[in-house]
Design a protein around this motif. Structure first.
Motif, PDB file in Angstrom:
ATOM      1  N   LEU A 264      -1.937   6.873  12.544  1.00  0.00           N
ATOM      2  CA  LEU A 264      -2.799   6.857  11.367  1.00  0.00           C
ATOM      3  C   LEU A 264      -4.182   7.389  11.716  1.00  0.00           C
ATOM      4  N   ARG A 265      -4.769   8.137  10.797  1.00  0.00           N
ATOM      5  CA  ARG A 265      -6.087   8.725  10.997  1.00  0.00           C
ATOM      6  C   ARG A 265      -6.964   8.484   9.774  1.00  0.00           C
ATOM      7  N   GLY A 266      -8.267   8.499   9.976  1.00  0.00           N
ATOM      8  CA  GLY A 266      -9.226   8.434   8.877  1.00  0.00           C
ATOM      9  C   GLY A 266      -9.041   7.228   7.979  1.00  0.00           C
ATOM     10  N   HIS A 267      -8.998   7.508   6.675  1.00  0.00           N
ATOM     11  CA  HIS A 267      -8.887   6.465   5.657  1.00  0.00           C
ATOM     12  C   HIS A 267      -7.649   5.587   5.877  1.00  0.00           C
ATOM     13  N   ASP A 268      -6.529   6.200   6.245  1.00  0.00           N
ATOM     14  CA  ASP A 268      -5.295   5.439   6.447  1.00  0.00           C
ATOM     15  C   ASP A 268      -5.435   4.462   7.611  1.00  0.00           C
TER      16      ASP A 268
ATOM     17  N   GLU B 239       0.879  -1.173   0.000  1.00  0.00           N
ATOM     18  CA  GLU B 239       0.000   0.000   0.000  1.00  0.00           C
ATOM     19  C   GLU B 239       0.910   1.215   0.000  1.00  0.00           C
ATOM     20  N   LEU B 240       0.861   2.010  -1.047  1.00  0.00           N
ATOM     21  CA  LEU B 240       1.712   3.191  -1.170  1.00  0.00           C
ATOM     22  C   LEU B 240       1.130   4.355  -0.386  1.00  0.00           C
TER      23      LEU B 240
ATOM     24  N   LYS C 279       3.398  11.089   5.059  1.00  0.00           N
ATOM     25  CA  LYS C 279       2.464  10.399   5.958  1.00  0.00           C
ATOM     26  C   LYS C 279       3.227   9.435   6.860  1.00  0.00           C
ATOM     27  N   SER C 280       2.813   9.379   8.090  1.00  0.00           N
ATOM     28  CA  SER C 280       3.390   8.446   9.039  1.00  0.00           C
ATOM     29  C   SER C 280       2.955   7.017   8.700  1.00  0.00           C
ATOM     30  N   ILE C 281       3.802   6.058   9.014  1.00  0.00           N
ATOM     31  CA  ILE C 281       3.425   4.657   8.867  1.00  0.00           C
ATOM     32  C   ILE C 281       3.286   3.991  10.234  1.00  0.00           C
TER      33      ILE C 281
END
Length: 117
Positions: free
Chosen positions: A98-102, A85-86, A91-93
């Protein structure tokens, strides 16, 4: 081409594409769409030098009940068993950040089976 040559070519191609598309911004979706096919080509070029097993790189592989990771690896005639998943570089991994869609994607995609145990 060596792996280093392939990586340099990939980076150059992404830089050129970003310069040609300065409006690519926002939530990162457009940048991901710009990078994804180039990253797929990079993987396809690198795989023969990294493994003896023939593998296919599949884009937007749909896994029922889980979603569509950006890329998947599959042996010919077999279902995909490894996934990528790119995310945009900013963005933090870290799962806790992680927030929302991520965050939703992480919850779904962490259930994907490992390639080997």
């Amino acid at each position: 081409m060596t792996t280093a040559d392939l990586l340099v070519a990939f980076a150059s191609e992404v830089r050129a594409a970003r310069l040609a598309n300065p409006a690519v911004a926002g939530d990162g979706t457009a940048l991901e769409l710009l990078i994804a096919p180039r990253f797929q080509r990079l993987l396809e070029a690198m795989l023969p030098t990294l493994t003896v097993a023939p593998l296919q790189v599949l884009s937007e592989y749909r896994r029922r009940g889980v979603g569509r990771p950006d890329l998947a690896f599959a042996a010919p005639g077999a279902p995909a068993r490894a996934f990528i998943e790119l995310k945009i570089p900013t963005k933090s991994i870290e799962p806790g950040q992680l927030r929302g869609h991520d965050a939703d994607q992480f919850k779904r995609f962490r259930e994907l089976p490992p390639w080997g145990c």
